[in-house]
Design an enzyme around this catalytic site. Sequence first.
Site, PDB file in Angstrom:
ATOM      1  N   LYS A 112       0.843  -1.189   0.000  1.00 22.68           N
ATOM      2  CA  LYS A 112       0.000   0.000   0.000  1.00 22.68           C
ATOM      3  C   LYS A 112       0.882   1.244   0.000  1.00 22.68           C
ATOM      4  O   LYS A 112       1.849   1.327   0.747  1.00 22.68           O
ATOM      5  CB  LYS A 112      -0.893   0.017   1.240  1.00 22.68           C
ATOM      6  CG  LYS A 112      -2.272  -0.556   1.044  1.00 22.68           C
ATOM      7  CD  LYS A 112      -3.134  -0.307   2.265  1.00 22.68           C
ATOM      8  CE  LYS A 112      -4.565  -0.710   2.010  1.00 22.68           C
ATOM      9  NZ  LYS A 112      -5.433  -0.440   3.175  1.00 22.68           N
ATOM     10  N   GLU A 121     -19.885  -8.205   8.584  1.00 24.38           N
ATOM     11  CA  GLU A 121     -20.935  -7.528   9.325  1.00 24.38           C
ATOM     12  C   GLU A 121     -21.946  -8.516   9.918  1.00 24.38           C
ATOM     13  O   GLU A 121     -22.433  -8.320  11.041  1.00 24.38           O
ATOM     14  CB  GLU A 121     -21.654  -6.522   8.420  1.00 24.38           C
ATOM     15  CG  GLU A 121     -20.788  -5.366   7.963  1.00 24.38           C
ATOM     16  CD  GLU A 121     -19.985  -5.665   6.690  1.00 24.38           C
ATOM     17  OE1 GLU A 121     -19.281  -4.769   6.203  1.00 24.38           O
ATOM     18  OE2 GLU A 121     -20.073  -6.817   6.202  1.00 24.38           O
ATOM     19  N   ARG A 181     -26.017  -5.007   5.493  1.00 22.72           N
ATOM     20  CA  ARG A 181     -25.560  -6.362   5.203  1.00 22.72           C
ATOM     21  C   ARG A 181     -25.892  -7.344   6.323  1.00 22.72           C
ATOM     22  O   ARG A 181     -25.805  -8.545   6.132  1.00 22.72           O
ATOM     23  CB  ARG A 181     -24.043  -6.353   4.989  1.00 22.72           C
ATOM     24  CG  ARG A 181     -23.588  -5.559   3.787  1.00 22.72           C
ATOM     25  CD  ARG A 181     -22.091  -5.631   3.605  1.00 22.72           C
ATOM     26  NE  ARG A 181     -21.769  -5.848   2.209  1.00 22.72           N
ATOM     27  CZ  ARG A 181     -20.585  -6.254   1.769  1.00 22.72           C
ATOM     28  NH1 ARG A 181     -19.613  -6.506   2.618  1.00 22.72           N
ATOM     29  NH2 ARG A 181     -20.378  -6.432   0.495  1.00 22.72           N
TER      30      ARG A 181
END
Length: 624
Positions: A279, A364, A392
């Site tokens: 990253k 979730e 979700r």
Amino acid sequence: MTYPILDTIDSPADLRLLPENQLQKLANEIRHFLIEVVSSTGGHLAPGLGTVELTIALHYIFDTPNDRLVWDIGHQAYPHKILTCRRQRMATIRQTGGLSAFLKRAESEYDTFGAGHSSTSISAALGMAVAAQLGNTERKVTAIIGDGALTAGQAMEALYNAGDMDADILVVLNDNEMSISRNVGAMSNYLARILSGRAYTTVRAGSKTVLGTAPPMQAFARRWEEHLKGMVMPSTLFEELGFYYIGPIDGHDIHTLVSTLRNMKSMKGPRFLHVVTQKGKGFEPAEGEPIAFHGIGPFDPATGKMEKRQTKRTYTQVFGDWLCDMAANDERLIGITPAMREGSGLVQFSENYPARYFDVGIAEQHALTFAAGAACDGLKPVVAIYSTFLQRAYDQLIHDISVQELDVTLAIDRAGIVGADGPTHQGAFDLSFLRCVPGLTILAPADEAECRDMLYTAYLHPGPAAVRYPRGSGPGVAEKTAMTQLPIGQAQVRRQGQGIALLTFGTMLEPALQAATELDATVVNMRSVKPLDQDTILAMADRHDLIVTLEENAVRGGAGTGVAEVLSDHGQAIPLLILGLPDQHIGQGEPAEVLARCGLDAAGIINSIRNGLPPELARTLESA
């Protein structure tokens, strides 16, 4: 700034005309261009910097847009946008009328699947692979997914299904959380090319045919192959799922990427390529702080220093401080987040109470059922979750928490308009889908102080309770150190007027008070969405000629609909105007601008009331 190679690339077709030895130079130019753009506009920087070479290699090898590239979420897809005919518009990203921060089918034929939530790419790619198979086309389908997204159940479900179906699909795992280990070097890259090459795969398939009638020999050959591959790569999991696994390889070695993808393109069936990236690659500040540069506002491209931001306290900070204070008073409290520690304000809590902090990953559904299980045995779970991500876990909220009447507190951040992230992230629906859940208490604070007290109130409530609050800062009402338990279902009259009663929910109090000055209207801070204060609603109906409800939620099924139900249940025929977010997906833009566009600023409220009045009532109010 000029970019000698990038300036000649208007589409992937142009990219594929380049000699391979020019690709790394192109990658360097894309990085510089990406830093230049995002430093001005803000946006997702570190993920895109990490996928530059991978993006180039994918478009170089595959015949896009005919071949399908399905990116997960879109955080990692800024280089994809740059290479797919949108470079000239990158300065508009995340702005009103500009490019989306995520993938969007209506924006480009190269965005094969729109996504703002993670872990959907493999499922969507599998559907496209089946469509190609049934259509008898040679179209190739590739899903690109991050390692964090694999923590979600949907991604694993798709992997199970794809392997079982023997689908013709390539899954590229962009692994940017682990450093490049010693088995990702020249030897590992060489073996990856060999193992993905035609000679090896032909021998591999041929040996299975030859040894098919000799089970002991076939088993020996399989063990030999796994022993050879196991020395250099962690293939077992994905091969057990039915995928042919290659990797891990260096995601910044463009020669290895191109060579390996070329070989894997020629294969059939489920294939899995494990790519390790960094990253923030190529920009030292982002390499050092990849989390800070994941999603960032404008910054100095030379130093990486961010522009000074608003110093007012945010609702997220209010929640984070309350959670730490509450944990100090109650050792039963545990904090749960589905991979949103920073965004949900849990950093300090995770440091102060590491044994009571649980990041469950991008899961979730699991987060809510995990909380339910903890509540069963005496803990007091607080689940910090964005409104858009709570969608979700709706089944778990109903089936696992509500049905069992469990003591779980939901701290719902990013409720209402979120701004630049656009339709996939707007918290526009939570009041509508929560209000119908039996036994669930729903509170909506109008300011920071009320937010702290409502969190305390919800926590003390012996059952499921939710507090929904917006992104960013509020009107600036300072919280008190001492927490007050508020009476649930009891509204607060904030201004006494005549003719019109404005019933506000949460963030709509401030613009309602501004509008009420001109309208001489009564303003009521409803505080509680469920249960509603029926006595106050009926009292307002008795004393006024018009009731107006205001909420930063979809008008369909929201708090205003609840008020309509109360009036109907009690035979009150008073005119009712429900103001909220329109029945459409709300586009991106600065929150204040978007709210004004939806008629939810003071001027918009006044205009809606004046335009929405029945003629008889308008004349009555004008003469009053």
